[in-house]
Design an enzyme around this catalytic site. Structure first.
Site, mmCIF file in Angstrom:
data_model
loop_
_atom_site.group_PDB
_atom_site.id
_atom_site.type_symbol
_atom_site.label_atom_id
_atom_site.label_comp_id
_atom_site.label_asym_id
_atom_site.label_seq_id
_atom_site.Cartn_x
_atom_site.Cartn_y
_atom_site.Cartn_z
ATOM 1 N N LYS A 1 0.816 -1.202 0.000
ATOM 2 C CA LYS A 1 0.000 0.000 0.000
ATOM 3 C C LYS A 1 0.852 1.254 0.000
ATOM 4 O O LYS A 1 0.373 2.359 -0.192
ATOM 5 C CB LYS A 1 -0.886 0.016 1.266
ATOM 6 C CG LYS A 1 -1.961 -1.038 1.272
ATOM 7 C CD LYS A 1 -2.673 -1.076 2.641
ATOM 8 C CE LYS A 1 -2.240 -2.341 3.304
ATOM 9 N NZ LYS A 1 -2.843 -2.639 4.601
ATOM 10 N N GLY A 2 2.156 1.053 0.234
ATOM 11 C CA GLY A 2 3.048 2.186 0.425
ATOM 12 C C GLY A 2 3.125 3.152 -0.751
ATOM 13 O O GLY A 2 3.376 4.338 -0.576
ATOM 14 N N GLU B 1 7.321 1.955 -6.625
ATOM 15 C CA GLU B 1 7.519 1.530 -5.233
ATOM 16 C C GLU B 1 7.662 2.747 -4.319
ATOM 17 O O GLU B 1 8.041 3.824 -4.770
ATOM 18 C CB GLU B 1 8.824 0.714 -5.140
ATOM 19 C CG GLU B 1 8.630 -0.778 -4.997
ATOM 20 C CD GLU B 1 8.181 -1.215 -3.606
ATOM 21 O OE1 GLU B 1 7.567 -0.414 -2.857
ATOM 22 O OE2 GLU B 1 8.447 -2.371 -3.258
ATOM 23 N N ASP B 2 7.386 2.544 -3.046
ATOM 24 C CA ASP B 2 7.602 3.625 -2.085
ATOM 25 C C ASP B 2 9.074 3.705 -1.687
ATOM 26 O O ASP B 2 9.664 4.773 -1.668
ATOM 27 C CB ASP B 2 6.713 3.456 -0.840
ATOM 28 C CG ASP B 2 6.822 2.072 -0.190
ATOM 29 O OD1 ASP B 2 7.487 1.162 -0.737
ATOM 30 O OD2 ASP B 2 6.224 1.893 0.892
ATOM 31 N N ASP C 1 14.774 -0.983 0.184
ATOM 32 C CA ASP C 1 15.604 -1.123 1.375
ATOM 33 C C ASP C 1 16.635 -2.221 1.089
ATOM 34 O O ASP C 1 17.663 -1.950 0.474
ATOM 35 C CB ASP C 1 14.673 -1.445 2.547
ATOM 36 C CG ASP C 1 15.357 -1.453 3.893
ATOM 37 O OD1 ASP C 1 16.422 -0.854 4.009
ATOM 38 O OD2 ASP C 1 14.820 -2.060 4.831
ATOM 39 N N LYS D 1 17.349 3.353 0.099
ATOM 40 C CA LYS D 1 18.354 3.304 1.168
ATOM 41 C C LYS D 1 19.545 2.510 0.644
ATOM 42 O O LYS D 1 19.600 1.287 0.804
ATOM 43 C CB LYS D 1 17.793 2.568 2.389
ATOM 44 C CG LYS D 1 16.765 3.326 3.192
ATOM 45 C CD LYS D 1 16.395 2.485 4.413
ATOM 46 C CE LYS D 1 15.198 3.029 5.123
ATOM 47 N NZ LYS D 1 14.687 2.087 6.158
ATOM 48 N N PHE E 1 14.556 4.380 9.826
ATOM 49 C CA PHE E 1 13.207 3.918 9.492
ATOM 50 C C PHE E 1 12.284 5.123 9.353
ATOM 51 O O PHE E 1 12.124 5.903 10.275
ATOM 52 C CB PHE E 1 12.666 2.940 10.537
ATOM 53 C CG PHE E 1 11.472 2.190 10.023
ATOM 54 C CD1 PHE E 1 11.633 1.089 9.191
ATOM 55 C CD2 PHE E 1 10.190 2.619 10.321
ATOM 56 C CE1 PHE E 1 10.537 0.422 8.672
ATOM 57 C CE2 PHE E 1 9.077 1.951 9.809
ATOM 58 C CZ PHE E 1 9.264 0.847 8.986
ATOM 59 N N VAL E 2 11.715 5.263 8.172
ATOM 60 C CA VAL E 2 10.883 6.437 7.883
ATOM 61 C C VAL E 2 9.427 6.052 7.656
ATOM 62 O O VAL E 2 9.127 4.928 7.260
ATOM 63 C CB VAL E 2 11.412 7.214 6.657
ATOM 64 C CG1 VAL E 2 12.791 7.789 6.930
ATOM 65 C CG2 VAL E 2 11.447 6.324 5.406
ATOM 66 N N ASP F 1 4.431 3.172 6.138
ATOM 67 C CA ASP F 1 3.842 2.873 7.443
ATOM 68 C C ASP F 1 4.816 2.218 8.387
ATOM 69 O O ASP F 1 5.866 1.693 7.991
ATOM 70 C CB ASP F 1 2.681 1.893 7.268
ATOM 71 C CG ASP F 1 3.171 0.475 6.944
ATOM 72 O OD1 ASP F 1 3.931 0.324 5.959
ATOM 73 O OD2 ASP F 1 2.841 -0.468 7.681
ATOM 74 N N ARG G 1 0.664 6.413 7.589
ATOM 75 C CA ARG G 1 0.651 6.559 6.120
ATOM 76 C C ARG G 1 0.099 7.914 5.693
ATOM 77 O O ARG G 1 0.401 8.405 4.613
ATOM 78 C CB ARG G 1 -0.237 5.469 5.480
ATOM 79 C CG ARG G 1 0.311 4.059 5.603
ATOM 80 C CD ARG G 1 -0.491 3.138 4.674
ATOM 81 N NE ARG G 1 -0.327 1.724 4.985
ATOM 82 C CZ ARG G 1 0.655 0.956 4.534
ATOM 83 N NH1 ARG G 1 1.600 1.475 3.776
ATOM 84 N NH2 ARG G 1 0.712 -0.324 4.860
HETATM 85 P P1 IMP Z 1 12.995 -4.517 0.920
HETATM 86 O O1 IMP Z 1 12.487 -5.824 0.419
HETATM 87 O O2 IMP Z 1 13.912 -4.680 2.107
HETATM 88 O O3 IMP Z 1 13.625 -3.657 -0.159
HETATM 89 O O4 IMP Z 1 11.770 -3.740 1.531
HETATM 90 C C1 IMP Z 1 10.870 -3.075 0.752
HETATM 91 C C2 IMP Z 1 9.590 -2.764 1.510
HETATM 92 O O5 IMP Z 1 9.830 -2.664 2.917
HETATM 93 C C3 IMP Z 1 9.047 -1.424 1.098
HETATM 94 O O6 IMP Z 1 8.164 -1.524 0.007
HETATM 95 C C4 IMP Z 1 8.363 -0.945 2.354
HETATM 96 O O7 IMP Z 1 7.039 -1.415 2.396
HETATM 97 C C5 IMP Z 1 9.150 -1.571 3.477
HETATM 98 N N1 IMP Z 1 10.137 -0.624 4.066
HETATM 99 C C6 IMP Z 1 11.492 -0.645 3.939
HETATM 100 N N2 IMP Z 1 12.070 0.359 4.609
HETATM 101 C C7 IMP Z 1 11.060 1.052 5.166
HETATM 102 C C8 IMP Z 1 11.017 2.247 5.986
HETATM 103 O O8 IMP Z 1 12.026 2.908 6.337
HETATM 104 N N3 IMP Z 1 9.777 2.646 6.356
HETATM 105 C C9 IMP Z 1 8.633 1.990 5.996
HETATM 106 N N4 IMP Z 1 8.625 0.888 5.245
HETATM 107 C C10 IMP Z 1 9.826 0.426 4.831
HETATM 108 MG MG MG Z 2 5.258 -1.454 4.071
#
Ligand code: IMP
Ligand code: MG
Length: 180
Positions: free
Chosen positions: A43-44, A99-100, A103, A131, A152-153, A159, A165
């Site tokens: 939902k991000g 994507e939002d 990470d 990041k 963490f944002v 969220d 959100r």
């Molecule tokens: P990844 O698989 O580690 O790249 O994570 C991606 C997903 O983790 C994103 O689409 C977000 O939903 C969530 N996420 C990663 N970092 C943050 C953050 O700092 N705040 C909120 N959600 C995050």
């Molecule tokens: Mg999320």
């Protein structure tokens, strides 16, 4: 400012300026692609997607998918589960994943390989936030809003445990909120 927010990292005005720039860049790059399909990862992405499409001035359609990767933790589990798939076929279409935040990159690496199999004409990635310090999976980012530090944002769609959100800015969540 919300009491759980330690500091505002990117304010509303900065977000809008950058989203306009991304919209202009995407409009130019896909000018000759008559079948652009934006695929948002719920939902991000919701707020970013709605602002982004309003700043793209070529014909497009958009759809959403939903995946589970985090639950109520702040660390990616590495396990990605598809909760909602696309309603439309992406074969032969120019697809831009929206994507939002990236990470570890695990979520997008998985999605990208799944979608590549469906035969899109092209497949690119647009993310509001990145990041770079945390990357473990290699994913190419074609359109990027902002690189941010390893904090963490929340806000503007992002969220923690489904909260925050609705904040209009990107803020750093006070660690006490998620370490309690
Ligand atoms: P990844 O698989 O580690 O790249 O994570 C991606 C997903 O983790 C994103 O689409 C977000 O939903 C969530 N996420 C990663 N970092 C943050 C953050 O700092 N705040 C909120 N959600 C995050
Ligand atoms: Mg999320």
């Amino acid at each position: 400012m919300h009491a759980d927010i330690a500091k505002v990292l990117i304010d509303e005005g900065q977000i809008q300026v950058r989203v306009r720039e991304l919209g202009a860049q995407i409009s130019a790059d896909y000018r000759d692609a008559d079948n652009l399909l934006l695929v948002g990862v719920l939902k991000g992405c919701a707020m970013f997607m709605m602002d982004l499409v309003r700043n793209i001035d070529i014909p497009l359609s958009f759809d959403f998918i939903a995946v589970a990767s985090y639950g109520e933790s702040t660390e990616s589990s590495g396990v990605v589960r598809m909760l909602k798939d696309l309603d439309v076929d992406m074969a032969g279409r120019h697809v831009l994943i929206v994507e939002d935040i990236i990470d570890s990159g695990l979520t997008l690496a998985y999605l990208r390989s799944q979608m590549q199999r469906r035969g899109p004409a092209s497949l690119r990635i647009c993310t509001l936030l990145n990041k770079p310090e945390r990357r473990t999976a290699d994913v190419p980012v074609d359109y990027l809003g902002f690189d941010i530090p390893n904090e963490f944002v929340v806000g503007y769609g992002l969220d923690y445990a489904e909260r925050y959100r609705n904040l209009p800015y990107i803020g750093v969540l006070r660690p006490e909120v998620y370490t309690l």
